[in-house]
Design a protein around this motif. Structure first.
Motif, short mmCIF file in Angstrom:
data_model
loop_
_atom_site.label_atom_id
_atom_site.label_comp_id
_atom_site.label_asym_id
_atom_site.label_seq_id
_atom_site.Cartn_x
_atom_site.Cartn_y
_atom_site.Cartn_z
N VAL A 83 32.72 23.79 39.06
CA VAL A 83 32.80 25.07 38.36
C VAL A 83 32.67 26.23 39.35
O VAL A 83 33.43 27.20 39.31
CB VAL A 83 31.72 25.16 37.27
N THR A 84 31.70 26.11 40.25
CA THR A 84 31.49 27.18 41.24
C THR A 84 32.71 27.34 42.13
O THR A 84 33.18 28.46 42.39
CB THR A 84 30.27 26.86 42.11
N TRP A 85 33.26 26.22 42.58
CA TRP A 85 34.47 26.27 43.44
C TRP A 85 35.63 26.90 42.68
O TRP A 85 36.37 27.73 43.22
CB TRP A 85 34.83 24.87 43.90
N MET A 86 35.82 26.53 41.41
CA MET A 86 36.94 27.05 40.64
C MET A 86 36.82 28.55 40.42
O MET A 86 37.83 29.28 40.48
CB MET A 86 37.03 26.33 39.29
N ILE A 87 35.62 29.04 40.17
CA ILE A 87 35.44 30.48 39.94
C ILE A 87 35.89 31.28 41.16
O ILE A 87 36.64 32.25 41.05
CB ILE A 87 33.96 30.78 39.61
N PHE A 88 35.46 30.84 42.35
CA PHE A 88 35.81 31.58 43.56
C PHE A 88 37.24 31.31 43.99
O PHE A 88 37.89 32.17 44.60
CB PHE A 88 34.82 31.25 44.68
N TRP A 89 37.75 30.12 43.68
CA TRP A 89 39.16 29.83 44.00
C TRP A 89 40.08 30.74 43.20
O TRP A 89 41.07 31.25 43.72
CB TRP A 89 39.47 28.36 43.70
N MET A 90 39.74 30.95 41.92
CA MET A 90 40.56 31.84 41.10
C MET A 90 40.52 33.26 41.62
O MET A 90 41.53 33.99 41.55
CB MET A 90 40.09 31.80 39.65
N GLN A 91 39.40 33.70 42.15
CA GLN A 91 39.32 35.04 42.71
C GLN A 91 40.22 35.19 43.93
O GLN A 91 40.85 36.22 44.13
CB GLN A 91 37.87 35.37 43.11
N ARG A 92 40.29 34.13 44.76
CA ARG A 92 41.07 34.22 45.98
C ARG A 92 42.55 33.97 45.76
O ARG A 92 43.40 34.68 46.30
CB ARG A 92 40.55 33.21 47.01
N GLY A 285 33.37 39.62 45.02
CA GLY A 285 34.76 39.24 44.82
C GLY A 285 35.44 40.06 43.75
O GLY A 285 36.61 40.44 43.87
N VAL A 286 34.72 40.35 42.66
CA VAL A 286 35.28 41.19 41.59
C VAL A 286 35.59 42.58 42.11
O VAL A 286 36.66 43.14 41.85
CB VAL A 286 34.30 41.26 40.40
N HIS A 329 45.28 40.46 37.65
CA HIS A 329 44.20 41.25 37.08
C HIS A 329 43.04 41.28 38.06
O HIS A 329 43.02 40.57 39.06
CB HIS A 329 43.77 40.68 35.74
N PRO A 330 42.05 42.12 37.80
CA PRO A 330 40.99 42.35 38.79
C PRO A 330 40.23 41.11 39.22
O PRO A 330 39.67 41.07 40.29
CB PRO A 330 40.06 43.34 38.07
N ASN A 331 40.16 40.09 38.38
CA ASN A 331 39.39 38.91 38.77
C ASN A 331 40.22 37.93 39.58
O ASN A 331 39.75 36.89 39.97
CB ASN A 331 38.85 38.21 37.52
#
Length: 334
Positions: A83-92, A285-286, A329-331
């Motif tokens: 979950v943590t990896w996916m959150i930051f992967w989506m940001q990048r 990141g946001v 989008h911003p995220n």
């Protein structure tokens, strides 16, 4: 039920938007004949997620108590990591997601019949496995499997409807705000899952704590110390006399912020360190994704764009679906 509903909604909407991009691109290319192969890959990904959930659920019944706790704690740690990896992967990578998916479709169409099946499978399998692990961990910690599973199913169903409505231009949804807030919620949920994983591993004896021989015992009462006297291997606090462990308030707090009426020091430390590290990185990141960039003005998923002035030609529906489902989008998600 609320926590699993929101998880099913967020993860399901991500998968639905990805599938919408793929379907719209194939339609725009005039290759609707390839859609059955794409849907076959999506179906295989869903079947894999369900199979993993079934193995985790029914396979645990054959294990001893210690083995169940060790398995549950280890899988919960894996879920937190994913979950943590996916959150930051989506940001990048979110801003280039659409181009990457369309490039994969182009290569698949030039390849074998199974190549497009693989594109559909890989695009959805990651979300499916992550969702399965997280939901399984939460169901184990909540102890109320029917309600938790009902919430997840409702969330996934809502995600499918929302994804379809967005792709058809029937719904306006600020995807940036949606994924930002649900991402923040997922961080808190992941912290709670991490705390429960520590609890499982302590019960299994894999980590020291109040359940083993290393527990600090009060010689007068024979009970494990609570509070400062119990640091670091005893109980951090015990408010079970005020908040009943099996009550509605305890379930609500555990589902939202990972709070349990009785928590060990290692649980509290793990929760605190995770939030203290991940939240600032997420906020940074946001903010970075909100900085103005060329072509990044559209952050809202909406209906088909209006035709330019002087051009009365209608906008093709497949192109509209692609644009609405993949607007940056911003995220950072598409």
């Amino acid at each position: 039920m609320l926590a699993t509903f929101l998880i099913g909604l967020r993860e399901g909407l991500e998968a639905a938007l990805v599938v919408g991009i793929l379907v719209a691109y194939l339609s725009r290319l005039g290759r609707r004949d390839a859609l059955p192969r794409l849907w076959a890959g999506v179906g295989l990904a869903v079947a894999l997620a369900l199979a993993i959930g079934a193995v985790f659920t029914f396979g645990a019944y054959m294990l001893t108590f210690e083995a169940q706790e060790l398995t549950g704690g280890s899988l919960s740690l894996l879920a937190v990591g994913m979950v943590t990896w996916m959150i930051f992967w989506m940001q990048r990578a979110g801003r280039t997601l659409k181009a990457g998916l369309e490039g994969g479709v182009d290569r698949a169409l030039r390849g074998s019949v199974w190549a497009l099946v693989a594109v559909g499978f890989v695009s959805v399998a990651r979300e499916g496995i992550e969702t399965t692990l997280l939901l399984w961990s939460m169901v184990q910690s909540f102890g109320d499997a029917p309600l938790a599973l009902a919430g997840a199913v409702l969330g996934l169903a809502a995600a499918v409807v929302l994804g379809w409505a967005i792709a058809r231009g029937m719904l306006r949804l600020n995807l940036g705000r949606f994924f930002t807030w649900t991402g923040a919620f997922l961080i808190v949920v992941a912290a709670g899952v991490l705390a429960y994983a520590i609890h499982d591993l302590q019960e299994a004896g894999a980590l020291p704590g109040p359940f083993g021989a290393s527990a600090p015992i009060d010689p007068r009462t024979g009970a494990v110390f609570v509070g400062v006297a119990g640091f670091p291997l005893g109980w951090a606090f015990d408010v079970s006399g005020v908040i009943a462990p099996g009550g509605a308030l305890a379930a609500l707090l555990q589902a939202t912020v990972g709070f349990m009426p009785q928590m060990t020091w290692l649980q509290v430390l793990a929760w605190t360190v995770y939030v203290a590290v991940v939240v600032p990185l997420f906020v940074r990141g946001v903010r970075a994704n909100r900085r103005p960039s060329p072509g990044a003005a559209g952050a809202t998923a909406s209906g088909p764009p209006s035709a330019p002035r002087g051009d009365a030609r209608p906008t093709p529906t497949p192109d509209a679906a692609t644009a609405t489902a993949s607007a940056p989008h911003p995220n950072g998600a598409s």
